[in-house]
Each structure stands twice: as C-alpha cells, then as structure tokens.
Enzyme design. Structure first.
Site, PDB file in Angstrom:
ATOM      1  N   GLU A  80      -4.462 -72.157  18.811  1.00 35.97           N
ATOM      2  CA  GLU A  80      -4.834 -72.361  19.982  1.00 35.97           C
ATOM      3  C   GLU A  80      -3.970 -72.006  21.228  1.00 35.97           C
ATOM      4  O   GLU A  80      -3.850 -71.813  22.037  1.00 35.97           O
ATOM      5  CB  GLU A  80      -4.623 -74.459  20.268  1.00 35.97           C
ATOM      6  CG  GLU A  80      -5.904 -74.916  19.504  1.00 35.97           C
ATOM      7  CD  GLU A  80      -6.604 -74.766  20.397  1.00 35.97           C
ATOM      8  OE1 GLU A  80      -8.212 -73.971  19.680  1.00 35.97           O
ATOM      9  OE2 GLU A  80      -7.078 -74.754  21.482  1.00 35.97           O
TER      10      GLU A  80
ATOM     11  N   SER B 292     -51.909 -91.815  -1.630  1.00 39.65           N
ATOM     12  CA  SER B 292     -53.257 -92.372  -0.684  1.00 39.65           C
ATOM     13  C   SER B 292     -53.476 -92.902   0.054  1.00 39.65           C
ATOM     14  O   SER B 292     -53.766 -93.720   0.979  1.00 39.65           O
ATOM     15  CB  SER B 292     -54.234 -93.009  -1.739  1.00 39.65           C
ATOM     16  OG  SER B 292     -54.292 -92.380  -2.878  1.00 39.65           O
TER      17      SER B 292
END
Length: 765
Positions: free
Chosen positions: A119, A403
């Site tokens: 940073e 199904s």
C-alpha cells in the site's frame, strides 16, 4: 528656416507631458496583427506568479482553517444491516463491526512490511501524502476514467478517510483528506498512524482490523501469522471481496496470485525480505468463509439469498453492503417459513433413526414456496442450521428432478404440437394416446430409433409395468416414462428445453440440454427453480421471476429494485390444461397423498434412478411449493441411494416428499380462503385431436390402458386403486406414432442414449 518637428528638441525647446504607456500598448512598428494583443513574457510570468501565490495563500488559509477532527466518523464506528420479514419484524442484524484492536508490537514486523509493500512503500519517509499519486489520481478522474475517484492515497490518507472522513467520492473530500493527512503526519508518530490503520481497515468477510482478519482467513491470532499469510492479507486491502480466493473463479485467482507475488517482490526490493527466502514461498490457502452466529438456524439461508439477489442484480456493491447501514425488507413470510422448517424437522425426526439405521444418515431436504401471482419467495428450507451447514439445499443445482420434469414436456407438446414421420406437425391434447408399454423403442420423428451403444434405446417404466395404449393425462397420473420420453422426441427436445426455460428454469441449469434423456428429468434445477416454474402453471401461463427482496433503504432513502413484470410463457388455455392434468396426479395418481390438503391442488411426483432423489412439486392457485429429498455422503458429497431410508424399500416422490408438502401447505394456507382452479380446458387446441398417423399407415381406435403386466407403482406405500380409463374419453381418430411401432423385444435401456447427459435416465412412478 524650416524646423523638423520630429527631431530631438533643443535645449531651448519646451517639452510637453510624456504619456503613460498602457499594459498592452506596444509600438505599432514592432507588434502588428494578433501579436499586438498578446501579453509579453514578462507580464505573463508576473501573472502566473500572482496566481501561484494566490493558490499557496488559499492553501495556507485552508490548511490553517482545517482542524484534525477530534472524533471518528460513523463509518469507522460501523453500522449494521437490518434484515426484516415481509411483515416488518426483524429477522437479524449483520454487518456490525468485527474488530479487535491490537498494539503495533503485537503485529509481526514481516506482516507490517507486507502491508507497506502493498500500500505505501514510502510510508516512513513521506509527509503523509503522495503528491505524484494524488495528482495522477486527480488527472485520471478529471479525464473521466469512470468508476469514482481513483487511488493514489498513502496509508496516512487511507487512515484519515476511514477514521475521520466519509467514503464520499468527491474532489472536495480528497482535498480535505490530503490537508488532514499532512497535519496528522506532523503531530502523530508514524507507528501510531500505522497501528491505527491496521486496526481500522476493512479486509472483507466482515473483518475490520488485522486481528479480525487473521481469525477470519486463517483462524489464528495476528501474532501467529506467517509472512506468506500476512502478504495475502495485504493483497485484500485494495479489493477485499474481489481478492478473496474462496469467492472468485480461476481468472480472479490468477489475478490475486499476481498481486501476492507483487507484494513479496516489493519486500525484496525494499530489503525487507531475503531473495532466497522469497524463492521458497508458497501461496497460503485461506480457510473457507465461516458464517457468524447471528445467522444461525434459518436466518443465514434467508440473508444469503437476499444478499445474493442484491449483488447479482447490481443493486448495491458488496463492499458498501458489508459496510452496513441498510434496511432490507425481504419477501419471506415469517409464519410460512416457520411452518416449513417445523414440518421438515418433525417429519424427518419421526421417520428417520440415524443412530440405529445407517441408511438414514445423510438425508437432506430442499424446499421453497413462491407466490404465483407475484413471484415473491415466501418460504425456503435450506437446511437445519446455516452455521453448521452453509450450503443452501433450496438453491443448489446438482440434484436431479426426475419425473417432476414431465409437465414441461407436456407443455412443449401442447404449445408446439408434435411431428410425424412425414415431417408434419400436429396438435395434441391431454387425451392424445401413446404406447405406455415397458421398454418401448424410442424413436426420432423420422421413425429412426434412438440408439444407445449402437442398439435401440428402451427406457423402462418403474417396476417394469406396461400400460398399453394410454392417454397423456393418464400417463402423467402413472408417470409413464416411455410415453413422455417419446412425446419429448415428437415435440422436439429443443422445444422441450425452450418450454422449461420459458416457464422458469434457468437456461444455465446443468443437464438442461436438447438430448433424448432430458424428458426423463436428468437436469438439476434447484427446489426454488422448480417452485417458480410450477408457479407459472398456477398463474395460467404468466411467469414472474422469483425474488426475495421487497424493499431496500439506507438512511431512510429508498433504493430502486428490479421490476417484476409478468411475461407470457404459455397460452392461458395450455397452462390450464397442464394444471388439469396435474390435478389428476393428485386425484388419481402417484400424488394421491396430497388429497389430504382438502383443497384443489395440482402436482407431480419424481423419483430418480437408484433412488438418489425424490420430489413432489405442487401448487394451489395461491402458492407453489417444491419439496426435494436426497441423501449425501458428508465427506465426499457423493449422492447415495435412499433405498432403506425410513425403513422403506424405496423413497418415492409420492411418499415422504408428498407427506411433507401436504403438511406444510395445510399450515401455510390455514388462514386463507379456498381458491378454485380455472375450469378444465382442452389445451386451447379446439375440437378432437388430429390424427398423427399418415394415411398410408393403419389406424385404429385407441383403447383404455391395457392391464399392467405387474402391480401398479406405489411410490413406496399403498397406492390408490388400479389404473382405470380416463374420465374424458379420447377422440376416436387419435393415435400416437408409437402405437404403430413394434414393441420392444429386448431389455436394458438403463442408461441415457448417446449424446445425453452422463447421468442415468430416470425411472419414476
């Protein structure tokens, strides 16, 4: 003698006043045209010096007038997000600051250096601001780079922004940040600034400060962090959510690793790390995210669904949402959610005995309820406790639906008709007759058989039962695989997939592909997807996407949410025809246990091959609910057969799933009026069915379903009466293509045909 008035004056001449030269008055002989109006370099330099002096004076005045704030801002104190039930009562709060401050001495020096390398490498030598970085950021933003102000901040500036100012993205805030940073740098020790920064900065996962981050990502105190781990935490600082490798794909992971290497290489460059030590370092994998305690029970599933919706629809970005301050009103109905949770827990407790019956270990349920008229998700069951099982079983897309997919096949046939061997497309209705015998050879519309490993594909019916000639409606009641597989081929598997997507299944659903086995339910939509799709039938063909958030505000201001307009997925009469058929499943078929609801209901059971999952998806005009049940190995997460679960030979969709569905729906609708479905329709096709058999082929009147060659399917328990002829007589001229094809002579067909998904086909009763 003539006197030359232009010459120099003599001693005795009287001189008049000398005129003052104006600022831009130049000799005509030297400056002509445009040049006569331009200032000289000396004047221009003087003007610029005046401007610069004025700017310095202005900066000095602003500097003197801008004090270092004595108190931290609200953002540094951190707010919570409040999540509400649909009635406005509170579900839970999230986003409260997870921070434990530690002295700088408790933070390993290597970890401090890693943060500086990531940073602000000149932190200990700069004056609190980076002039070049700030100017670069300002120029980029003035140039219209988009996406808010760019970076360029030192650690001191970031600390000032986090603790004293706001996250407002303006030039004024940036300028104020720089002034306070310079002042702070002159009055506060560098170590104190660094300690304040490391204890306040956000690392993601709700962790503020390096101590909370060490716990969130590695489960250790900050003093136990390795250099490699510290370097990864430093990587998180510029984009906490995007740089979480547990929350990104492969491209994101490569980007994170590149940033991690950049940090370590920077430490070498600054002589904080020996090159030989750097060469041997391996990326330290962080832990999986762990939910916080306030997400226990059902809360976590509800919050995560709502959060995911907001992020996926780009209503708010994750960093801002995690920063807190939002009020989120969900669509979840407290009474229905509690009823669903209670139903599943009690039914499983009554039926399962994992301590003495190994088959009962690993049983899981996913369920969801959706309002057909609005698309609002009113209840979900994602698991027993989000803290212990963070995977939401209501939204996972890896369980075959069996199904329960057949209604989409019927919808495709009603909407598009079917194709015969001559390429003609013909309308059908629920009264159309197909061959319902076991092991019928499935054929393409041109008459060629579908091949599996070079031989005709013959998917069987549950328990090998043959039904003879049977209407589509009755075949749905009995869940006859051979009928609906052939209907899917005749309608066109691409049209079947399109119908499923139109009514609500995501197009990206795994296994939702135009292959022969798709009609058997080999795809894996979630329980929520299925409830939403069946809601389209209940809403007479109008589809509304399911959604979990009704309202979003911050500081009292409402934030816009996506629209929820309905779209036409099916013709009203076709959707009503599907409903009439699915009502038959409840009244006369495998879903007979849902009759105990004592109000009009429609639905479909589903049981997959080897009994790996069982479903019941059903609806009333007011509520659509799916109930899926499966079994999973806790270690490998492989799906296991449910044979033997609850002491049953087979857990069919008509057994435990239908029982749970009925119990929940009875509680959920207890205080609501009984609503009737629309009257029966013929599917909007008008008149009798048109023959599907070319004139050159023999035709015959359809007959009632033939007597089954074995006992009727029971879904694992006593079934209703044996199959009977349909109450609505079929048209006498109708016959499905399969009735003219020779019956299957061989067995097998237990796997999908070539070109279908790898999952086995589904036999379901």
């Amino acid at each position: 003698m003539a006197h030359d008035s232009s010459g120099p004056s003599g001693p005795g001449d009287v001189q008049g006043p000398i005129p003052r030269r104006r600022l831009f008055d130049y000799p005509r002989s030297n400056r002509t045209g445009l040049r006569r109006w331009l200032p000289s370099f000396k004047h221009l330099l003087t003007f610029l010096l005046l401007v610069v002096s004025g700017l310095f004076a202005a900066v000095g005045i602003v500097y003197a007038a801008t004090p270092v704030p004595h108190s931290v801002n609200a953002q540094a104190r951190q707010q919570s997000n409040v999540w509400y039930w649909s009635d406005g009562t509170e579900i839970t709060r999230t986003g409260a600051t997870n921070r434990q401050s530690v002295p700088l001495a408790a933070i390993p020096l290597d970890v401090q250096h890693a943060v500086l390398a990531a940073e602000d490498r000149s932190f200990y030598s700069n004056s609190g601001v980076s002039i070049t970085g700030t100017v670069r950021a300002l120029l980029a933003n003035v140039a219209g780079g988009g996406g808010g102000l760019q970076g360029g901040s030192t650690i001191t500036q970031q600390y000032v922004k986090n603790v004293y100012l706001t996250q407002e993205q303006t030039l004024g805030r940036k300028f104020k940040e720089a002034i306070i940073s310079v002042k702070l740098d002159r009055t506060v020790a560098k170590d104190d600034i660094l300690a304040g920064y490391l204890n306040s900065v956000y690392f993601g996962r709700g962790a503020y400060g390096i101590e909370a981050a060490a716990q969130a990502y590695y489960g250790v105190d900050v003093g136990q962090l390795t250099l490699e781990q510290g370097a990864y935490l430093a990587v998180l600082l510029n984009a906490p959510s995007a740089n979480d490798v547990k929350n990104t794909g492969e491209p994101g992971r490569r980007r994170v690793l590149a940033r991690w290497n950049y940090v370590l290489d920077g430490m070498v460059k600054e002589k904080w790390l020996a090159p030989e030590a750097r060469a041997s370092m391996v990326f330290p994998e962080p832990l999986d995210p762990r939910p916080s305690a306030n997400l226990a029970g059902v809360n976590g599933y509800l919050v995560q669904m709502a959060k995911r919706y907001l992020l996926d629809h780009k209503v708010v970005d994750e960093d801002r949402l995690d920063a807190g301050g939002y009020a989120i009103t969900t669509t979840f109905d407290k009474g229905k959610t509690e009823a669903l949770y209670k139903t599943v827990q009690e039914q499983l407790a009554q039926s399962l005995d994992p301590a003495s019956r190994p088959a009962d270990v690993g049983v899981r349920v996913g369920a969801a309820s959706v309002e057909p008229a609005t698309g609002r998700i009113v209840a979900v069951y994602g698991g027993p406790n989000y803290v212990k099982q963070y995977v939401n079983d209501a939204t996972r897309r890896d369980v075959q639906v069996g199904s329960t997919f057949k209604p989409f096949v019927l919808a495709a046939g009603l909407r598009n008709g079917v194709q015969d061997e001559d390429g003609r497309r013909t309308r059908i209705t629920p009264r159309t007759v197909y061959n319902g015998n076991d092991n019928v050879v499935i054929r393409y519309p041109n008459g060629r058989p579908v091949l599996e490993d070079g031989v005709p594909w013959q998917p069987g019916n549950e328990d090998g039962v043959s039904y003879g000639e049977i209407t589509l409606a009755r075949a749905m009641d009995r869940s006859v695989n051979t009928v609906y597989t052939q209907l899917g081929m005749d309608a066109g598997t691409d049209r079947v997939v399109r119908a499923a997507v139109d009514v609500g299944l995501p197009a990206s659903t795994p296994g939702l592909e135009p292959v022969p086995s798709v009609s058997l339910g080999t795809s894996t939509p979630s329980a929520l997807d299925m409830a939403s799709a069946y809601a389209t039938f209940a809403a007479e063909g109008k589809h509304r996407g399911a959604y979990p958030v009704d309202k979003l505000t911050r500081d009292g201001d409402a934030i816009d949410l996506p629209d929820h307009d309905a779209r036409d997925a099916l013709d009203t009469r076709q959707a009503d025809a599907v409903t009439q058929v699915l009502r038959g499943v409840v009244d006369n078929g495998t879903g007979f246990r849902a009759q105990a609801l004592n109000r009009p209901a429609a639905g479909k059971t589903g049981t997959t091959d080897d009994n790996r999952s069982a479903w019941f998806v059903g609806y009333t005009p007011d509520l659509s609910t799916s109930m899926g049940m499966f079994r999973e190995d806790a270690t490998t997460h492989a799906f296991l057969s449910m044979s033997g679960v609850a002491g049953l030979n087979r857990v069919d969709g008509g057994n435990l799933p239908t029982r749970m569905w009925t119990t929940y729906m009875r509680a959920a609708l207890a205080d609501e009026m009984v609503t009737e479905f629309p009257d029966a329709t013929d599917g909007g096709l008008g008149g009798p069915d048109t023959t599907l058999v070319p004139p050159s082929r023999p035709t015959s009147a359809p007959s009632a379903p033939a007597t089954a060659t074995g006992p009727p399917p029971t879904d694992g328990a006593t079934a209703p009466s044996a199959p009977t002829p349909p109450t609505t007589p079929p048209a006498t001229t109708t016959r499905a293509p399969t009735t003219t094809r020779p019956p299957a002579t061989g067995g097998g067909g237990s796997r999908p045909p070539t070109g279908s998904p790898n999952s086995p086909p589904v036999d379901e009763s």
